[in-house]
Scaffold this active site. Structure first.
Site, PDB file in Angstrom:
ATOM      1  N   ASP A  34      -4.572   2.717  -3.820  1.00 54.99           N
ATOM      2  CA  ASP A  34      -3.503   2.398  -4.553  1.00 54.99           C
ATOM      3  C   ASP A  34      -3.620   2.022  -5.843  1.00 54.99           C
ATOM      4  O   ASP A  34      -4.459   1.463  -6.394  1.00 54.99           O
ATOM      5  CB  ASP A  34      -2.904   0.892  -3.717  1.00 54.99           C
ATOM      6  CG  ASP A  34      -2.075   1.011  -2.573  1.00 54.99           C
ATOM      7  OD1 ASP A  34      -2.002   1.996  -2.016  1.00 54.99           O
ATOM      8  OD2 ASP A  34      -1.839  -0.127  -2.081  1.00 54.99           O
ATOM      9  N   LYS A  91       5.350   5.787  -1.794  1.00 51.70           N
ATOM     10  CA  LYS A  91       6.125   5.049  -0.518  1.00 51.70           C
ATOM     11  C   LYS A  91       7.487   5.064  -0.653  1.00 51.70           C
ATOM     12  O   LYS A  91       7.970   5.001  -1.685  1.00 51.70           O
ATOM     13  CB  LYS A  91       5.596   3.680  -0.639  1.00 51.70           C
ATOM     14  CG  LYS A  91       4.105   3.291  -0.229  1.00 51.70           C
ATOM     15  CD  LYS A  91       3.800   1.764  -0.094  1.00 51.70           C
ATOM     16  CE  LYS A  91       2.138   1.451  -0.057  1.00 51.70           C
ATOM     17  NZ  LYS A  91       1.702   1.849   1.093  1.00 51.70           N
ATOM     18  N   GLY A 163      -2.017  -6.302   1.853  1.00 52.55           N
ATOM     19  CA  GLY A 163      -2.188  -7.523   0.531  1.00 52.55           C
ATOM     20  C   GLY A 163      -2.839  -8.884   1.012  1.00 52.55           C
ATOM     21  O   GLY A 163      -2.687  -9.842   0.241  1.00 52.55           O
ATOM     22  N   GLY A 224      -6.127  -4.307   4.525  1.00 53.87           N
ATOM     23  CA  GLY A 224      -7.034  -5.312   4.580  1.00 53.87           C
ATOM     24  C   GLY A 224      -8.325  -4.934   4.094  1.00 53.87           C
ATOM     25  O   GLY A 224      -9.162  -5.890   3.986  1.00 53.87           O
ATOM     26  N   GLY A 245      -5.848  -0.825  -0.506  1.00 55.20           N
ATOM     27  CA  GLY A 245      -4.481  -0.918  -1.383  1.00 55.20           C
ATOM     28  C   GLY A 245      -4.962  -2.006  -2.308  1.00 55.20           C
ATOM     29  O   GLY A 245      -5.673  -1.827  -3.609  1.00 55.20           O
ATOM     30  N   SER A 246      -4.607  -3.396  -2.064  1.00 48.80           N
ATOM     31  CA  SER A 246      -5.027  -4.342  -3.295  1.00 48.80           C
ATOM     32  C   SER A 246      -6.620  -4.510  -3.464  1.00 48.80           C
ATOM     33  O   SER A 246      -6.919  -5.022  -4.385  1.00 48.80           O
ATOM     34  CB  SER A 246      -4.289  -5.779  -2.884  1.00 48.80           C
ATOM     35  OG  SER A 246      -2.949  -5.430  -2.303  1.00 48.80           O
TER      36      SER A 246
END
Lengths: 302, 198
Positions: A34, A91, A163, A224, A245-246
């Site tokens: 991301d 997205k 997240g 995750g 992602g994060s």
């Protein structure tokens, strides 16, 4: 990126399922990261990402800010495409086929119909066969995965819980999907009817799994992953690539962590290498326990 | 996975498994009864008689070749004559010169071609098409994914197939390259063509 006008007269088919799944095959063994701006996209590509997901806020920030999360600004997506030579994903909201049309017109390489954004339709997902661009969709179990495949998804990812920096939900989803594939492989032909009913999935897709022992499309892990070991855990459980992602850009020092996750994904069975790349990466994203979450994104989608 | 065939009973084909479509290549070799091995380390490389460089992201694979300490060993094996077959990203890695690549992107310089990355455009321009391969009696249905294009070709390179005047399958000595993905077609003739040289 250099783009050359080509004569399409002699080309038989763009946007076929073979071509869509083909790109998913090329992403296997890799890390999709991301990114929220061109600077992060460069860091991701420099670290060895096989693709980037362009979005305005990483899931951790969407969670913090609340409100309605939508497709990103086309300007920002184009900005990321301009600095990257690797595939760029973006997205769209669940069921929001116009956002998907816009992403396709931008030349996005893979569209993620994502539960991380606020759903636009509480009954219907997008008819993904209508598009030339391939789609990736999240799933928490095999039935959900097969419903998305029956709508034309070219790639399935575990939803996990985006997240959170907490791998527990992704593990649950991967174990559920792959565990049921194993059981179906062992089932006799009469039991497959019941499996289709239980999974609320099309019978021919269930029968195909019994025959081939795998999904019709690749299965990646998302939701995750925060450390090299998390990535290798997902791969050892049977995921064929990982989305982060994060976990990268919410950590202390994104560039070395990104590179370490890439190496751990490739060498996912080699604990010596995972140990080596895990050294001195700084503090990972803080993460959240599942009991502290107000909104579970994984529950979005039907 | 370990099965024997008449022609290649003692040979092991390595498939570079750092990133990309390595499993699809392995499946083709398995169906042909040829032993294959995933190559991720120099030790793995030491056990193989030939090597496939699969499709994937060439920038990613190039970086992993370095961090896995495989770049020099693979380069040495290729230049010493090990049969290699590069598809898509693999073709980019084997080429002499890369256009539109990253400045730090490595290539083995094993075949005298210049390659332009993503020359056909983005994924929405990816396509399937029939190609005529020399020595095949019927067309081969080829899959092109964000495909590279051979933009220049040295005189020592043999053209094996073209599409709209673009060379899509070529060979020079022990090195064979394809800009498409024979591992995604349900047709093993291109793999068999490679196996003939082993």
């Amino acid at each position: 990126m250099a783009k050359r006008e080509t004569d399409r007269a002699n080309k038989s088919a763009t946007g076929s399922m073979v071509v869509k799944r083909g790109l998913a095959e090329m992403l296997k063994g890799g890390v999709i990261m991301d990114v929220v701006n061109p600077e992060q996209a460069k860091i991701a590509e420099d670290a060895g990402a096989c693709a980037v997901m362009a979005l305005e806020r990483v899931p951790a920030d969407i969670r913090r800010d609340g409100g309605v999360a939508r497709m990103s600004d086309p300007e920002m997506i184009n900005g990321i495409q301009a600095v990257c030579s690797i595939p760029v994903m973006a997205k769209a909201r669940i069921g929001h086929f116009v956002e998907a049309q816009v992403l396709e017109s931008l030349g996005v390489d893979f569209i993620d119909e994502s539960e991380v954004l606020t759903p636009a339709d509480e009954t219907h997902h997008i008819d993904k066969f209508k598009f030339t661009a391939p789609f990736v969709c999240g799933a928490t179990n095999l039935g959900e995965a097969l419903r998305r495949i029956s709508e034309g998804a070219a790639l399935i990812r575990s939803k996990g819980e985006a997240g959170t920096g907490n791998i527990v939900e992704a593990v649950r989803h991967l174990r559920s999907i792959i565990g049921d594939i194993r059981k179906i492989e062992q089932a006799d032909s009469a039991e497959l009817f019941d499996w289709a009913k239980k999974l609320q999935a099309p019978l021919p897709l269930v029968q195909e799994i019994a025959e081939t022992g795998w999904l019709q499309v690749p299965l990646f892990c998302a939701g995750g992953i925060a450390t090299p070991s998390d990535a290798a855990l997902a791969m050892q459980l049977g995921a064929q690539a990982v989305f982060v992602g994060s976990g990268i850009f919410k950590s202390d020092d994104p560039a070395p962590r990104a590179k370490a996750i890439v190496e751990a994904t490739t060498h996912f069975r080699d604990a010596d290498i995972i140990a080596k790349v895990s050294r001195n990466l700084g503090v990972p994203m803080t993460g959240i326990g599942m009991d502290k979450i107000e909104q579970r994104y994984a529950e979005r989608g039907w | 996975m370990v099965r024997s065939s008449a022609s290649n009973s003692n040979k092991t084909v390595g498939v570079l498994a750092l990133q990309g479509a390595f499993a699809s290549h392995e499946a083709v070799f398995e169906s042909l009864g040829v032993r294959s091995l995933q190559v991720r380390t120099p030790e793995d490389l030491g056990q193989v008689d030939a090597l496939v460089l699969p499709g994937g992201e060439s920038t990613t694979i190039s970086q992993l070749l370095e961090s896995s300490e495989l770049f020099e060993p693979v380069k040495k094996s290729v230049h010493e004559g090990m049969p290699v077959f590069g598809t898509c990203a693999g073709m980019i890695l084997l080429s002499k010169k890369i256009l539109d690549g990253r400045a730090d992107q490595l290539s083995f310089g094993a075949i005298d071609i210049e390659v332009q990355r993503n020359a056909y455009g983005r994924q929405i321009d990816s396509f399937e098409a029939d190609i005529e391969v020399k020595t095949f009696s019927t067309p081969f249905h080829a899959v092109f994914i964000r495909a590279p294009r051979i933009s220049k070709l040295g005189s020592g390179v043999t053209v094996l197939a073209e599409l709209d005047k673009d060379v899509v399958l070529a060979r020079q000595n022990n090195v064979m390259v394809a800009s498409f993905h024979p591992e995604l077609s349900r047709d093993d003739r291109v793999h068999q063509l490679f196996l003939k040289e082993i």
